[in-house]
Design a protein around this motif. Structure first.
Motif, PDB file in Angstrom:
ATOM      1  N   ARG A 144       0.830  -1.205   0.000  1.00  0.00           N
ATOM      2  CA  ARG A 144       0.000   0.000   0.000  1.00  0.00           C
ATOM      3  C   ARG A 144       0.864   1.255   0.000  1.00  0.00           C
ATOM      4  NH1 ARG A 144      -3.935  -0.207   4.831  1.00  0.00           N
ATOM      5  NH2 ARG A 144      -4.457  -2.125   3.730  1.00  0.00           N
ATOM      6  N   THR A 148       0.805   3.783  -3.247  1.00  0.00           N
ATOM      7  CA  THR A 148       0.294   5.146  -3.089  1.00  0.00           C
ATOM      8  C   THR A 148       1.408   6.187  -3.035  1.00  0.00           C
ATOM      9  OG1 THR A 148       0.290   4.943  -0.672  1.00  0.00           O
ATOM     10  CG2 THR A 148      -1.718   4.282  -1.850  1.00  0.00           C
ATOM     11  N   ALA A 152       0.504   5.773   4.819  1.00  0.00           N
ATOM     12  CA  ALA A 152      -0.512   4.727   4.801  1.00  0.00           C
ATOM     13  C   ALA A 152      -0.604   4.070   6.173  1.00  0.00           C
ATOM     14  CB  ALA A 152      -0.205   3.682   3.735  1.00  0.00           C
TER      15      ALA A 152
END
Length: 312
Positions: A144, A148, A152
């Motif tokens: 993640r 991104t 996170a």
């Protein structure tokens, strides 16, 4: 002879019932009846207001808990961003990274760990030593962060060495070409929901209990603890089922000691707990109605004095 005595008794009762003194006493009692009814109605209204105020207090504390979680996340994001941009982390030297992490970790004791991983998820440096194998990061969370390229949050899982449920928060480390070269992370244990809130314990009224549970009915935070703490199931399963079915409300239910109590509850969104957090503010009935009961007792005492003087 018996008939004579019966007739005398009837005459005496008639003089009492239809005499001026009895009628005056009856008039006084009839005049005081509305005052007694008004006093009892006022006491009932005061109790309803106390219940409403208690529900509003629970809502206020729920909003405070949400703000403090948001503040914690903001603090963590700023901390990880500063660590990711530090020269020690950018240098790539393990010893330099470890020394820098130890210094930062000592200044922020609310975190369970602070560390750096490479792009494969292998831990390069950690404030708290991790056991083997070195690659202990949450794969889903790590992916993640890389996807991104931003701050996170992981799902709660047993990622820390002591086996406690934990949440990991991470931020990418960029090189001079704007490529992700590493990930800095911070670990929070269940105490994140209580230890980071300096205001919440002080806001819980005396004699009351503040509890936060997740969708499974598991305790996350509890003030006062009363022998129960995070990770344990909420003891009143019937109350937990009621809370899980409604967004907010107030119910009468026994407290941990079995005494009658009122419990006001509400739900709030959470980025750290999937499904949100239910907050419960419970207080024994005699404490909640203490003010109303004192006012009722004073009113009845004054009313009794007035009635006694009038009857005299």
């Amino acid at each position: 002879m018996l008939l004579f005595h019966v007739r005398q008794l009837i005459d005496a009762i008639s003089r009492v019932l239809f005499g001026l003194r009895f009628r005056l006493l009856l008039l006084v009692l009839l005049a005081c009846a509305p005052l007694i009814a008004l006093t009892l109605h006022t006491a009932s209204s005061e109790r309803r207001r106390a219940v409403t105020a208690w529900s509003e207090r629970a809502q206020k504390l729920t909003r405070l808990a949400g703000r403090e979680e948001a503040d914690l996340l903001g603090q963590t994001r700023r901390l990880l961003l500063a660590v990711s941009e530090s020269s020690a982390v950018q240098s790539g030297n393990r010893q330099t990274r470890k020394k820098s992490l130890d210094e930062v970790f000592a200044r922020y004791p609310g975190y369970a760990n602070l560390g750096v991983t490479d792009t494969n998820g292998e831990v390069l440096a950690s404030a708290i030593p991790l056991g083997e194998p070195g690659n202990q990061t949450d794969r889903k969370f790590f992916h993640r962060v890389l996807t991104t390229r931003a701050f996170a949050i992981s799902d709660p899982s047993t990622v820390f060495t002591n086996g406690k449920p934990a949440v990991t928060l991470g931020c990418p480390v960029f090189d001079g070409s704007d490529h992700v070269q590493a990930v800095v992370f911070a670990t929070l244990e269940p105490e994140w929901l209580g230890g980071a809130r300096s205001e919440l314990p002080a806001q819980v009224p005396g004699g009351a209990t503040w509890t936060e549970i997740d969708r499974n009915g598991t305790i996350l935070v509890r003030y006062l603890a009363s022998g129960l703490s995070w990770g344990q199931p909420f003891p009143d399963r019937a109350l937990a089922r009621t809370v899980l079915r409604q967004p907010d409300g107030i119910v009468e239910a026994p407290d941990s000691s079995g005494a009658p109590a009122f419990c006001a509850f509400a739900w709030r969104d959470s980025q750290l707990v999937p499904g949100g957090v239910a907050t419960l503010l419970s207080v024994p009935k005699h404490i909640l109605f203490a003010g109303a009961n004192r006012a009722l007792l004073r009113s009845l005492m004054w009313l009794g004095t007035v009635v006694s003087l009038a009857l005299a």
